[in-house]
Scaffold this active site. Structure first.
Site, PDB file in Angstrom:
ATOM      1  N   GLY A  18       0.856  -1.189   0.000  1.00 23.50           N
ATOM      2  CA  GLY A  18       0.000   0.000   0.000  1.00 23.50           C
ATOM      3  C   GLY A  18       0.885   1.230   0.000  1.00 23.50           C
ATOM      4  N   PHE A  19       0.352   2.327   0.531  1.00 23.61           N
ATOM      5  CA  PHE A  19       1.126   3.581   0.473  1.00 23.61           C
ATOM      6  C   PHE A  19       2.431   3.481   1.257  1.00 23.61           C
ATOM      7  CE2 PHE A  19      -3.091   5.225  -0.655  1.00 23.61           C
ATOM      8  CZ  PHE A  19      -2.737   5.925  -1.795  1.00 23.61           C
TER       9      PHE A  19
ATOM     10  N   GLU B  80     -18.460  11.194   1.025  1.00 23.90           N
ATOM     11  CA  GLU B  80     -18.241  11.051  -0.421  1.00 23.90           C
ATOM     12  C   GLU B  80     -19.239  10.064  -1.029  1.00 23.90           C
ATOM     13  OE1 GLU B  80     -13.467  12.126  -0.387  1.00 23.90           O
ATOM     14  OE2 GLU B  80     -14.077  10.033  -0.282  1.00 23.90           O
TER      15      GLU B  80
HETATM   16  C1  LIG Z   1     -12.317   4.161   1.105  1.00 25.30           C
HETATM   17  C2  LIG Z   1     -11.085   4.862   1.615  1.00 25.30           C
HETATM   18  C3  LIG Z   1     -10.880   6.191   1.295  1.00 25.30           C
HETATM   19  C4  LIG Z   1      -9.743   6.853   1.748  1.00 25.30           C
HETATM   20  N1  LIG Z   1      -9.567   8.163   1.392  1.00 25.30           N
HETATM   21  C5  LIG Z   1      -8.428   8.787   1.749  1.00 25.30           C
HETATM   22  C6  LIG Z   1      -8.166  10.114   1.308  1.00 25.30           C
HETATM   23  O1  LIG Z   1      -8.986  10.725   0.608  1.00 25.30           O
HETATM   24  N2  LIG Z   1      -6.990  10.688   1.667  1.00 25.30           N
HETATM   25  C7  LIG Z   1      -6.068  10.023   2.430  1.00 25.30           C
HETATM   26  O2  LIG Z   1      -5.002  10.568   2.703  1.00 25.30           O
HETATM   27  N3  LIG Z   1      -6.293   8.781   2.889  1.00 25.30           N
HETATM   28  C8  LIG Z   1      -7.447   8.138   2.560  1.00 25.30           C
HETATM   29  N4  LIG Z   1      -7.682   6.864   2.991  1.00 25.30           N
HETATM   30  C9  LIG Z   1      -6.731   6.240   3.938  1.00 25.30           C
HETATM   31  C10 LIG Z   1      -5.499   5.718   3.222  1.00 25.30           C
HETATM   32  O3  LIG Z   1      -5.865   4.979   2.097  1.00 25.30           O
HETATM   33  C11 LIG Z   1      -4.715   4.875   4.224  1.00 25.30           C
HETATM   34  O4  LIG Z   1      -4.377   5.668   5.329  1.00 25.30           O
HETATM   35  C12 LIG Z   1      -3.450   4.323   3.590  1.00 25.30           C
HETATM   36  O5  LIG Z   1      -3.776   3.477   2.514  1.00 25.30           O
HETATM   37  C13 LIG Z   1      -2.626   3.562   4.626  1.00 25.30           C
HETATM   38  O6  LIG Z   1      -1.486   3.037   4.001  1.00 25.30           O
HETATM   39  P1  LIG Z   1      -0.857   1.674   4.515  1.00 25.30           P
HETATM   40  O7  LIG Z   1       0.368   1.454   3.706  1.00 25.30           O
HETATM   41  O8  LIG Z   1      -0.741   1.686   5.985  1.00 25.30           O
HETATM   42  O9  LIG Z   1      -1.943   0.557   4.183  1.00 25.30           O
HETATM   43  P2  LIG Z   1      -2.672   0.204   2.832  1.00 25.30           P
HETATM   44  O10 LIG Z   1      -2.498   1.267   1.816  1.00 25.30           O
HETATM   45  O11 LIG Z   1      -4.050  -0.178   3.222  1.00 25.30           O
HETATM   46  O12 LIG Z   1      -1.888  -1.067   2.304  1.00 25.30           O
HETATM   47  C14 LIG Z   1      -1.872  -2.283   2.994  1.00 25.30           C
HETATM   48  C15 LIG Z   1      -1.436  -3.368   2.028  1.00 25.30           C
HETATM   49  O13 LIG Z   1      -1.196  -4.549   2.772  1.00 25.30           O
HETATM   50  C16 LIG Z   1      -1.750  -5.655   2.106  1.00 25.30           C
HETATM   51  N5  LIG Z   1      -2.074  -6.659   3.118  1.00 25.30           N
HETATM   52  C17 LIG Z   1      -2.892  -6.518   4.177  1.00 25.30           C
HETATM   53  N6  LIG Z   1      -2.914  -7.652   4.900  1.00 25.30           N
HETATM   54  C18 LIG Z   1      -2.106  -8.525   4.275  1.00 25.30           C
HETATM   55  C19 LIG Z   1      -1.713  -9.875   4.544  1.00 25.30           C
HETATM   56  N7  LIG Z   1      -2.159 -10.556   5.606  1.00 25.30           N
HETATM   57  N8  LIG Z   1      -0.869 -10.479   3.675  1.00 25.30           N
HETATM   58  C20 LIG Z   1      -0.396  -9.800   2.600  1.00 25.30           C
HETATM   59  N9  LIG Z   1      -0.720  -8.541   2.307  1.00 25.30           N
HETATM   60  C21 LIG Z   1      -1.565  -7.900   3.140  1.00 25.30           C
HETATM   61  C22 LIG Z   1      -2.969  -5.098   1.400  1.00 25.30           C
HETATM   62  O14 LIG Z   1      -3.317  -5.903   0.286  1.00 25.30           O
HETATM   63  C23 LIG Z   1      -2.491  -3.695   0.995  1.00 25.30           C
HETATM   64  O15 LIG Z   1      -1.931  -3.684  -0.290  1.00 25.30           O
HETATM   65  C24 LIG Z   1      -8.803   6.167   2.553  1.00 25.30           C
HETATM   66  C25 LIG Z   1      -9.010   4.821   2.879  1.00 25.30           C
HETATM   67  C26 LIG Z   1     -10.139   4.174   2.405  1.00 25.30           C
HETATM   68  C27 LIG Z   1     -10.359   2.717   2.744  1.00 25.30           C
END
Ligand SMILES: Cc1cc2nc3c(=O)[nH]c(=O)nc-3n(C[C@H](O)[C@H](O)[C@H](O)COP(=O)(O)OP(=O)(O)OC[C@H]3O[C@@H](n4cnc5c(N)ncnc54)[C@H](O)[C@@H]3O)c2cc1C
Length: 436
Positions: free
Chosen positions: A16-17, A177
């Site tokens: 993810g991000f 939204e």
């Molecule tokens: C509907 C929605 C709208 C949003 N809108 C906004 C916005 O407008 N602006 C903003 O700044 N933020 C927004 N967010 C929040 C933002 O998307 C998150 O804060 C951000 O994605 C967090 O990044 P991360 O890397 O922690 O996790 P994520 O981006 O969620 O990535 C996690 C990754 O881990 C993988 N994963 C999870 N569990 C496992 C496992 N057991 N095995 C293997 N892979 C796994 C997933 O497939 C995913 O690719 C939104 C979130 C959602 C759900």
């Protein structure tokens, strides 16, 4: 130069991000990086609601991880599911077998929380993945199709109302939204597509337990968003809790303690998130919401080679407040851990603790209004919407040609077309009761 197998092995869980930005920030590092995700794509979650409401096809907001990282020679991508971490063995347990690490970055994000009522997920899907978005799209579009198929007879009026009743639970940015966009879908896009029903008669209700929607924004922004939703015909119920979800709809608890049943065929959950089960994997305690409280350098207590970032971590800013679970925070943390690892591998002095820079709050209400809070700047209305659009196109730079998306958005903006109105998967949600 060390041979491949002598190089330190950095394993990153989640593309993810947080995980993707950490990986990209280590492009020049002499290390072996393995990036593991259960999906083969990186998802731009902020635009998921556009897929759920038929504005964009899934491929416009998700891109194969392998193609994003094609040029980065020090990375191997593994598509597999993480089941656990054996910290004593320095090993990640995947469904397909174990992987050893020297350094581990956990960025597996968050999932929906139904506050202990996981059975509600069947009736009120949340929005977190492409599968969720296409399921919600199917339920919304199918409800209109089912309503159209009912005989015009008065005896069907109640069944028709139920099918054209959409409830969104949770008045944060995603709920706002979704509610605004479903209202526009019904009032404009679908208005002339049906013969027996008038889609403009659809009832869209947004439910929020707090005393205002967008509780993370300034009070005046919440008031603006509520008025903009009401102009679109959305009913906003604040200080109202959901106490039950079933095939019939939702049960609500009003501010004066009354319990109401609301018949609605489509209920969408945008009310809560909890971190992925990182605490269970690592065998350590979590804070509220399942997040891991990390050290100032984002490592976990007692393990300076394991880092947790993004939505899975509880990180404090310089004022001691929790850093919000948003994309810019996850990206900044990903880049920060990359800097830590570079410093360690190059035997340079340790760098200062993580310092979060808040880039502001953004939310849209349909296609004509948005709210931007950025430092002292407050922007609302149509201009804010255009700035929001430009900001998202900018964020998409580097992942996928933003030109295509810009053209599609402009076209949809001018035409209200929402061209991705496809009902895919099973023909209809079996749990949706047809008209009686
Ligand atoms: C509907 C929605 C709208 C949003 N809108 C906004 C916005 O407008 N602006 C903003 O700044 N933020 C927004 N967010 C929040 C933002 O998307 C998150 O804060 C951000 O994605 C967090 O990044 P991360 O890397 O922690 O996790 P994520 O981006 O969620 O990535 C996690 C990754 O881990 C993988 N994963 C999870 N569990 C496992 C496992 N057991 N095995 C293997 N892979 C796994 C997933 O497939 C995913 O690719 C939104 C979130 C959602 C759900």
């Amino acid at each position: 130069m060390a041979s491949g197998s002598d190089l330190p092995h950095i394993v990153i869980l989640g593309a993810g991000f947080g995980g993707l930005f950490a990986t990209q920030a280590m492009a020049r590092l002499e290390a072996r990086i393995t990036l593991i995700d259960r999906h083969n794509y990186h998802l731009f979650q902020p635009l998921l609601y556009q897929v759920a409401t038929a504005g964009l096809p899934p491929s416009d907001i998700s891109w194969p991880i392998r193609s994003i990282l094609r040029q980065q020679r020090n990375v191997s991508v593994v598509m597999d599911e993480v089941l656990g971490v054996e910290t004593s063995q320095q090993r990640v347990v995947l469904r397909g077998g174990p992987v050893d690490y020297d350094f581990l970055i956990i960025a597996t994000g968050a999932r929906h929380s139904y506050f202990g009522h996981n059975d509600w997920s069947h009736f009120a899907p949340g929005l977190k993945s492409i599968d969720d978005a296409t399921l919600i799209r199917r339920r919304i579009l199918h409800a209109f199709e089912q309503a159209e198929m009912l005989p015009r007879h008065d005896s069907q009026a109640q069944a028709r109302e139920r099918l054209l009743h959409f409830v969104v639970v949770g008045g944060g940015p995603t709920g706002v939204e979704l509610a605004g966009t479903i209202a526009e879908l019904a009032r404009f896009t679908l208005a002339r597509d049906f013969r027996r029903i008038d889609p403009r008669s659809a009832r869209i209700v947004l439910i929020e337990a707090a005393d205002r929607i967008l509780p993370g924004f300034e009070v005046s922004s919440s008031g603006y968003a509520q008025a903009a939703l009401q102009r679109l015909g959305v009913e906003v119920l604040t200080r109202t809790r959901v106490s039950g979800c079933s095939v019939d709809g939702v049960e609500l608890e009003t501010p004066d303690g009354q319990r109401l049943s609301t018949d609605a065929a489509t209920v969408i959950w945008a009310a809560g998130v909890e971190a992925s089960p990182v605490g269970r994997w690592l065998g350590i305690a979590t804070t509220a919401g399942g997040r891991i409280a990390v050290n100032g350098d984002l490592s976990i207590p007692g393990h300076d080679t394991i880092f947790v970032i993004g939505d899975a971590a509880l990180v404090k800013d310089q004022h001691g407040s929790p850093v919000p679970g948003i994309a810019p925070a996850a990206k900044q943390q990903g880049r920060y851990v990359a800097r830590i690892l570079k410093a360690r591998l190059h035997h340079r002095p340790a760098i200062a603790p993580f310092n979060y820079r808040h880039q502001g709050n953004l939310a849209t209400i349909g296609r004509g209004a948005a709210i931007i809070e950025y430092r002292g700047l407050r922007l609302r209305g149509r201009l804010a919407w255009w700035v929001w659009g430009a900001a998202h196109i900018y964020f998409l730079l580097g992942v996928r040609s933003p030109l295509l998306i810009t053209i599609r958005w402009l076209w949809e903006y001018l035409s209200y077309s929402r061209g991705a109105r496809l009902i895919t998967g099973t023909t209809g949600p079996p749990e949706n009761k047809p008209g009686s």
